[in-house]
Scaffold this active site. Structure first.
Site, PDB file in Angstrom:
ATOM      1  N   CYS A  76       0.817  -1.220   0.000  1.00  0.00           N
ATOM      2  CA  CYS A  76       0.000   0.000   0.000  1.00  0.00           C
ATOM      3  C   CYS A  76       0.845   1.263   0.000  1.00  0.00           C
ATOM      4  O   CYS A  76       0.351   2.344  -0.302  1.00  0.00           O
ATOM      5  CB  CYS A  76      -0.938   0.011   1.198  1.00  0.00           C
ATOM      6  SG  CYS A  76      -2.090  -1.358   1.195  1.00  0.00           S
TER       7      CYS A  76
ATOM      8  N   HIS B  97      -3.113   7.367   2.509  1.00  0.00           N
ATOM      9  CA  HIS B  97      -3.562   6.022   2.122  1.00  0.00           C
ATOM     10  C   HIS B  97      -4.886   5.738   2.819  1.00  0.00           C
ATOM     11  O   HIS B  97      -5.056   5.998   4.008  1.00  0.00           O
ATOM     12  CB  HIS B  97      -2.505   4.992   2.539  1.00  0.00           C
ATOM     13  CG  HIS B  97      -2.950   3.581   2.335  1.00  0.00           C
ATOM     14  ND1 HIS B  97      -3.547   3.160   1.174  1.00  0.00           N
ATOM     15  CD2 HIS B  97      -2.921   2.491   3.167  1.00  0.00           C
ATOM     16  CE1 HIS B  97      -3.843   1.874   1.290  1.00  0.00           C
ATOM     17  NE2 HIS B  97      -3.483   1.441   2.479  1.00  0.00           N
TER      18      HIS B  97
ATOM     19  N   ASN C 210      -9.972  -0.054   0.924  1.00  0.00           N
ATOM     20  CA  ASN C 210      -8.519   0.033   0.787  1.00  0.00           C
ATOM     21  C   ASN C 210      -8.116  -0.534  -0.578  1.00  0.00           C
ATOM     22  O   ASN C 210      -8.157  -1.750  -0.785  1.00  0.00           O
ATOM     23  CB  ASN C 210      -7.865  -0.756   1.932  1.00  0.00           C
ATOM     24  CG  ASN C 210      -6.350  -0.739   1.867  1.00  0.00           C
ATOM     25  OD1 ASN C 210      -5.764  -0.346   0.862  1.00  0.00           O
ATOM     26  ND2 ASN C 210      -5.720  -1.185   2.945  1.00  0.00           N
TER      27      ASN C 210
HETATM   28  N1  ACO Z   1     -17.458  -7.693  11.888  1.00  0.00           N
HETATM   29  C1  ACO Z   1     -17.769  -7.865  13.181  1.00  0.00           C
HETATM   30  N2  ACO Z   1     -16.855  -8.155  14.112  1.00  0.00           N
HETATM   31  C2  ACO Z   1     -15.585  -8.264  13.721  1.00  0.00           C
HETATM   32  C3  ACO Z   1     -15.178  -8.100  12.382  1.00  0.00           C
HETATM   33  C4  ACO Z   1     -16.195  -7.807  11.441  1.00  0.00           C
HETATM   34  N3  ACO Z   1     -15.937  -7.623  10.136  1.00  0.00           N
HETATM   35  N4  ACO Z   1     -13.852  -8.275  12.289  1.00  0.00           N
HETATM   36  C5  ACO Z   1     -13.406  -8.533  13.532  1.00  0.00           C
HETATM   37  N5  ACO Z   1     -14.446  -8.527  14.398  1.00  0.00           N
HETATM   38  C6  ACO Z   1     -14.427  -8.764  15.835  1.00  0.00           C
HETATM   39  C7  ACO Z   1     -13.210  -9.519  16.283  1.00  0.00           C
HETATM   40  O1  ACO Z   1     -13.423 -10.918  16.152  1.00  0.00           O
HETATM   41  C8  ACO Z   1     -13.107  -9.101  17.735  1.00  0.00           C
HETATM   42  O2  ACO Z   1     -14.014  -9.845  18.497  1.00  0.00           O
HETATM   43  P1  ACO Z   1     -13.600 -10.344  19.979  1.00  0.00           P
HETATM   44  O3  ACO Z   1     -13.362  -9.094  20.773  1.00  0.00           O
HETATM   45  O4  ACO Z   1     -14.798 -11.130  20.397  1.00  0.00           O
HETATM   46  O5  ACO Z   1     -12.359 -11.171  19.793  1.00  0.00           O
HETATM   47  C9  ACO Z   1     -13.612  -7.652  17.725  1.00  0.00           C
HETATM   48  O6  ACO Z   1     -14.349  -7.490  16.483  1.00  0.00           O
HETATM   49  C10 ACO Z   1     -12.502  -6.625  17.755  1.00  0.00           C
HETATM   50  O7  ACO Z   1     -11.513  -7.010  16.814  1.00  0.00           O
HETATM   51  P2  ACO Z   1     -10.246  -6.120  16.534  1.00  0.00           P
HETATM   52  O8  ACO Z   1      -9.372  -6.806  15.517  1.00  0.00           O
HETATM   53  O9  ACO Z   1      -9.612  -5.692  17.826  1.00  0.00           O
HETATM   54  O10 ACO Z   1     -10.936  -4.838  15.885  1.00  0.00           O
HETATM   55  P3  ACO Z   1     -10.275  -3.475  15.521  1.00  0.00           P
HETATM   56  O11 ACO Z   1     -10.996  -2.365  16.188  1.00  0.00           O
HETATM   57  O12 ACO Z   1      -8.776  -3.533  15.641  1.00  0.00           O
HETATM   58  O13 ACO Z   1     -10.610  -3.354  13.968  1.00  0.00           O
HETATM   59  C11 ACO Z   1      -9.525  -3.664  11.864  1.00  0.00           C
HETATM   60  C12 ACO Z   1     -10.146  -4.350  13.069  1.00  0.00           C
HETATM   61  C13 ACO Z   1     -10.605  -2.836  11.178  1.00  0.00           C
HETATM   62  C14 ACO Z   1      -9.015  -4.733  10.894  1.00  0.00           C
HETATM   63  C15 ACO Z   1      -8.364  -2.734  12.333  1.00  0.00           C
HETATM   64  O14 ACO Z   1      -7.519  -3.441  13.201  1.00  0.00           O
HETATM   65  C16 ACO Z   1      -7.549  -2.196  11.185  1.00  0.00           C
HETATM   66  O15 ACO Z   1      -8.036  -1.431  10.377  1.00  0.00           O
HETATM   67  N6  ACO Z   1      -6.254  -2.577  11.104  1.00  0.00           N
HETATM   68  C17 ACO Z   1      -5.407  -2.115  10.033  1.00  0.00           C
HETATM   69  C18 ACO Z   1      -5.609  -3.017   8.853  1.00  0.00           C
HETATM   70  C19 ACO Z   1      -5.100  -2.430   7.566  1.00  0.00           C
HETATM   71  O16 ACO Z   1      -5.184  -1.234   7.349  1.00  0.00           O
HETATM   72  N7  ACO Z   1      -4.595  -3.296   6.667  1.00  0.00           N
HETATM   73  C20 ACO Z   1      -4.202  -2.897   5.371  1.00  0.00           C
HETATM   74  C21 ACO Z   1      -2.803  -2.434   5.305  1.00  0.00           C
HETATM   75  S1  ACO Z   1      -2.368  -1.826   3.761  1.00  0.00           S
HETATM   76  C22 ACO Z   1      -1.707  -3.066   2.743  1.00  0.00           C
HETATM   77  O17 ACO Z   1      -0.507  -3.127   2.542  1.00  0.00           O
HETATM   78  C23 ACO Z   1      -2.594  -4.034   2.040  1.00  0.00           C
END
Ligand code: ACO
Length: 356
Positions: free
Chosen positions: A112, A252, A282
């Site tokens: 990214c 980004h 994304n």
């Molecule tokens: N719907 C509902 N619940 C969900 C979902 C979903 N889609 N996904 C995860 N959960 C749940 C999890 O299971 C967890 O449940 P638990 O507490 O019972 O275990 C809870 O939601 C919280 O999960 P987290 O992973 O802590 O949620 P977070 O607030 O961190 O959000 C997210 C997750 C959106 C993925 C965030 O961590 C994020 O954006 N991270 C960066 C990812 C990113 O940008 N990646 C791309 C990089 S660029 C590249 O090079 C491709």
């Protein structure tokens, strides 16, 4: 002193739309969860006939038209992508096969962060005096590597391409400063195991196996907040500017909370941040040139403005640049897309989060 002004810009996304409501039918998730945790409402997804090449060519064609030059005028094509249609040959050569010309052509991989890495690389060729006209493309079709039974990743990604034309100038336009970096030891937080030449026998992978993107979202989130903020601040300092000199942040588009954290580090209000991840999710290397294109189309960028591009991604890599906008289009009959202001509801949500 030679600079590399951005004189053309273009974007392309596939027609197929995948909404949060569509995802609710596929995995255990909700529109409310996705919107509040990421800011994404819908994303675009390649259809059977779309490809990284077709999206790239469409974006590049617009960028070339806008700059008033043709593919045969180009000295170099650089494509930033982690989802090339083939490994042999490069995506840049596949694009050139459609566009024409005999420019040097190669790919660059920084996930990214790839577009800012590529912009920096292309700028070096121009500043060194080797080349005068370079096409830089950021393009990815990551939905082909998304596991649509994994709710933690399938909500995030969309497909697209963005392109810019760089031209040599003596005016201080284009890239004024760049910050690049990577923490290779963190690569397993975001990668596609089995997508490459080496697949360990122990993986037991069959020829028809389709690898999926794997991600540790919390680790990537933590990394992104620090890396984006630090890189953006350093890029502004290296350009010899103050935060108050920045007219627009074009980050980004991965997660609205990450974008907000970067904006805070630069002391920027959200009306100076271009956000369109609600529409596209994304799009990896394509997200910054797509956002740039839409910000310009919406009339938010004017000649002489100082822009900050900042990105993070798989690697784990980061990149930031300060860009001075310039490059007046030479053609008036340019392709037009409708004005796309920041989604009101998303802007309100961020405002509420900031004041709490
Ligand atoms: N719907 C509902 N619940 C969900 C979902 C979903 N889609 N996904 C995860 N959960 C749940 C999890 O299971 C967890 O449940 P638990 O507490 O019972 O275990 C809870 O939601 C919280 O999960 P987290 O992973 O802590 O949620 P977070 O607030 O961190 O959000 C997210 C997750 C959106 C993925 C965030 O961590 C994020 O954006 N991270 C960066 C990812 C990113 O940008 N990646 C791309 C990089 S660029 C590249 O090079 C491709």
């Amino acid at each position: 002193m030679r600079y590399a002004a951005i004189t053309g810009w273009g974007m392309s996304v596939p027609e197929r739309v995948l909404t949060n409501a569509d995802l609710e039918k596929m995995v255990d998730t909700s529109d409310e969860w996705i919107l509040s945790r990421t800011g994404i409402r819908e994303r675009r997804m390649v259809g059977p006939d779309d490809s990284t090449t077709s999206l790239s060519v469409a974006a590049a064609t617009q960028a070339l038209e806008r700059s008033g030059i043709t593919a045969s005028d180009l000295d170099l094509i650089v494509v930033a992508t982690c989802t090339p249609d083939q490994f042999l040959v490069s995506e840049a050569c596949l694009v050139q096969a459609e566009l024409g010309g005999t420019a040097a052509a190669f790919d660059l991989g920084a996930a990214c962060a790839g577009f800012v890495y590529a912009l920096s690389t292309a700028t070096q060729f121009i500043q060194a005096g080797l080349y005068d006209r370079v096409l830089v493309i950021g393009a990815d079709t990551l939905t082909r590597f998304v596991d649509y039974s994994d709710r933690s990743t399938c909500i995030l990604f969309g497909d697209g391409a963005g392109a810019v034309v760089l031209e040599a100038t003596n005016e201080p336009r284009g890239t004024l400063s760049t910050v690049l970096g990577a923490h290779g030891e963190g690569y397993k937080h975001l990668y596609i195991p089995g997508w490459g030449a080496f697949v360990p026998e122990s993986a037991g992978i069959f020829p028809e196996y389709r690898p999926f993107l794997q991600m540790n979202g919390r680790e990537v989130f933590r990394f992104a907040v620090t890396a984006m903020g630090d890189a953006a601040v350093e890029a502004v300092e290296r350009a010899g500017l103050e935060f108050g000199d920045i007219d627009m942040l074009i980050p980004h588009q991965a997660n609205l909370r990450i974008i907000d954290a970067a904006a805070r580090r630069l002391d920027l209000s959200m009306d100076k941040v271009w956000v369109n991840l609600d529409k596209y999710g994304n799009t990896s290397a394509a997200s910054i040139p797509i956002a740039l294109f839409e910000a310009e189309q919406a009339g938010k960028i004017k000649d002489g403005d100082n822009l900050v591009f900042v990105a993070f991604g798989g690697g784990l890599a980061w990149a930031a640049s300060v860009i001075r906008w310039g490059g007046v289009p030479k053609h008036s009959d340019q392709p037009h897309v409708s004005e796309t202001p920041v989604d009101e509801a998303v802007a309100t949500a961020i405002g509420a989060e900031r004041s709490s």
